[in-house]
Design an enzyme around this catalytic site. Structure first.
Site, PDB file in Angstrom:
ATOM      1  N   ASN A 159       0.868  -1.181   0.000  1.00 39.79           N
ATOM      2  CA  ASN A 159       0.000   0.000   0.000  1.00 39.79           C
ATOM      3  C   ASN A 159       0.903   1.230   0.000  1.00 39.79           C
ATOM      4  O   ASN A 159       1.527   1.544   1.007  1.00 39.79           O
ATOM      5  CB  ASN A 159      -0.899  -0.025   1.248  1.00 39.79           C
ATOM      6  CG  ASN A 159      -1.729   1.233   1.378  1.00 39.79           C
ATOM      7  OD1 ASN A 159      -1.785   2.044   0.444  1.00 39.79           O
ATOM      8  ND2 ASN A 159      -2.372   1.397   2.524  1.00 39.79           N
ATOM      9  N   LYS A 162       0.071   4.277  -0.171  1.00 43.74           N
ATOM     10  CA  LYS A 162      -0.526   5.472   0.448  1.00 43.74           C
ATOM     11  C   LYS A 162      -0.310   6.679  -0.473  1.00 43.74           C
ATOM     12  O   LYS A 162      -0.396   6.525  -1.690  1.00 43.74           O
ATOM     13  CB  LYS A 162       0.033   5.655   1.864  1.00 43.74           C
ATOM     14  CG  LYS A 162      -0.108   4.371   2.689  1.00 43.74           C
ATOM     15  CD  LYS A 162       0.135   4.532   4.152  1.00 43.74           C
ATOM     16  CE  LYS A 162      -0.068   3.196   4.842  1.00 43.74           C
ATOM     17  NZ  LYS A 162       0.048   3.259   6.289  1.00 43.74           N
ATOM     18  N   HIS A 205      -9.309   1.309   4.982  1.00 41.07           N
ATOM     19  CA  HIS A 205      -8.035   1.475   5.675  1.00 41.07           C
ATOM     20  C   HIS A 205      -8.237   2.381   6.885  1.00 41.07           C
ATOM     21  O   HIS A 205      -9.039   3.319   6.835  1.00 41.07           O
ATOM     22  CB  HIS A 205      -6.992   2.076   4.724  1.00 41.07           C
ATOM     23  CG  HIS A 205      -5.617   2.012   5.295  1.00 41.07           C
ATOM     24  ND1 HIS A 205      -5.169   2.930   6.216  1.00 41.07           N
ATOM     25  CD2 HIS A 205      -4.615   1.108   5.131  1.00 41.07           C
ATOM     26  CE1 HIS A 205      -3.935   2.597   6.571  1.00 41.07           C
ATOM     27  NE2 HIS A 205      -3.575   1.502   5.937  1.00 41.07           N
ATOM     28  N   GLU A 245      -6.611   4.737   7.984  1.00 39.27           N
ATOM     29  CA  GLU A 245      -6.411   6.170   7.702  1.00 39.27           C
ATOM     30  C   GLU A 245      -7.672   6.765   7.086  1.00 39.27           C
ATOM     31  O   GLU A 245      -8.007   7.930   7.337  1.00 39.27           O
ATOM     32  CB  GLU A 245      -5.173   6.354   6.804  1.00 39.27           C
ATOM     33  CG  GLU A 245      -3.892   6.133   7.607  1.00 39.27           C
ATOM     34  CD  GLU A 245      -2.726   5.541   6.843  1.00 39.27           C
ATOM     35  OE1 GLU A 245      -2.748   5.548   5.591  1.00 39.27           O
ATOM     36  OE2 GLU A 245      -1.787   5.055   7.498  1.00 39.27           O
ATOM     37  N   GLY A 296       2.781   2.360  10.766  1.00 41.63           N
ATOM     38  CA  GLY A 296       3.740   3.446  10.607  1.00 41.63           C
ATOM     39  C   GLY A 296       4.475   3.808  11.888  1.00 41.63           C
ATOM     40  O   GLY A 296       5.113   4.847  11.973  1.00 41.63           O
ATOM     41  N   SER A 356       3.662  -2.121  10.240  1.00 43.11           N
ATOM     42  CA  SER A 356       5.113  -2.179  10.415  1.00 43.11           C
ATOM     43  C   SER A 356       5.716  -3.527  10.014  1.00 43.11           C
ATOM     44  O   SER A 356       6.639  -4.017  10.669  1.00 43.11           O
ATOM     45  CB  SER A 356       5.500  -1.807  11.852  1.00 43.11           C
ATOM     46  OG  SER A 356       5.121  -0.466  12.137  1.00 43.11           O
TER      47      SER A 356
END
Ligand code: 13P
Length: 233
Positions: free
Chosen positions: A6, A8, A91, A93, A163, A193
């Site tokens: 991903n 992002k 997701h 986010e 992250g 991670s």
């Protein structure tokens, strides 16, 4: 075994083009399905460069209507027209920063699947929810709105591990995956991670069917190393 990167909001069209050209030449293990998820504007480059390879190209989100007055959104038919194979939905986010809810995530997943896209639907608890002992309830709630589909994959991404460099232990991942699988029996990725040095142990867990990789998917050598870690595990 599926390893998805991903990206992002990283890699515009030029960078995506260069990365995918290198990825095309990389020696990827035959027993691992490899997917990249570029930002919308880089999807055409990725689709074009990776055409004829085994690497799938996914979007990072998808609206539930085919078209309409939804500024800033993209629909499943639009993605299909580009030659995109699937999409991420839900997701954390998107949930935390852009207002996605269990209901909108379910609508996005359902519409994408109905249109013929493959879907990676993300779930996962926040640190506060884990500390409050709510992990199981949160996962059950998030997964229960999704319906089984042969083209649906779920990604368990604990929000506190995204992250941050803090990874769920393999045991934590296995435990969470067992909960998710008890509600919905679909392939299940771990995300949060994932790096070359922890991928093998995580992917070796019996209920872990792959990885959704953020930061470490942006660098070809680390992404390749994670793909290799998925081989034969
Ligand atoms: P990181 O691998 O950068 O923690 O991101 C995980 C993620 O959110 C993948 O979707």
């Amino acid at each position: 075994m599926l390893v998805a990167g991903n990206w992002k909001m990283f890699k515009g069209p030029e960078e995506a083009d260069a990365f995918c050209r290198s990825l095309r030449e990389a020696e990827l293990p035959a027993d691992v399905d490899v997917v990249v998820c570029p930002p919308y504007v880089s999807l055409p480059s990725a689709v074009q460069v990776l055409a004829g390879t085994e690497v799938g190209v996914f979007a990072q989100n998808c609206h539930w209507d085919a078209e309409g007055a939804f500024t800033g959104e993209i629909s499943a038919p639009m993605l299909l027209e580009l030659g995109v194979y699937g999409t991420i939905v839900g997701h954390s986010e998107r949930r935390q920063l852009f207002g996605d809810t269990d209901e909108t995530v379910a609508r996005r997943a359902c519409a994408a699947l109905d249109a013929g896209l493959h879907v990676i639907a993300c779930v996962g608890e926040t640190e506060a929810e884990r500390d409050a002992g709510e992990t199981e309830a949160v996962l059950r709630r998030q997964v229960s709105v999704l319906e089984h589909d042969d083209n649906l994959v779920v990604a368990y991404e604990p929000v506190w591990a995204i992250g941050t460099g803090r990874t769920a232990t393999p045991e934590m991942a296995q435990e969470a995956h067992e909960i998710v699988k008890s509600v919905l029996d679909v392939p299940l990725l771990y995300g949060g991670s994932v790096k070359p040095d922890n991928a093998r142990e995580l992917l070796a867990q019996p209920a872990v069917d792959g990885a959704l990789v953020g930061g470490a998917s942006l660098d070809l050598s680390s992404f390749e190393a994670i793909c290799r870690a998925g081989s034969l595990s």
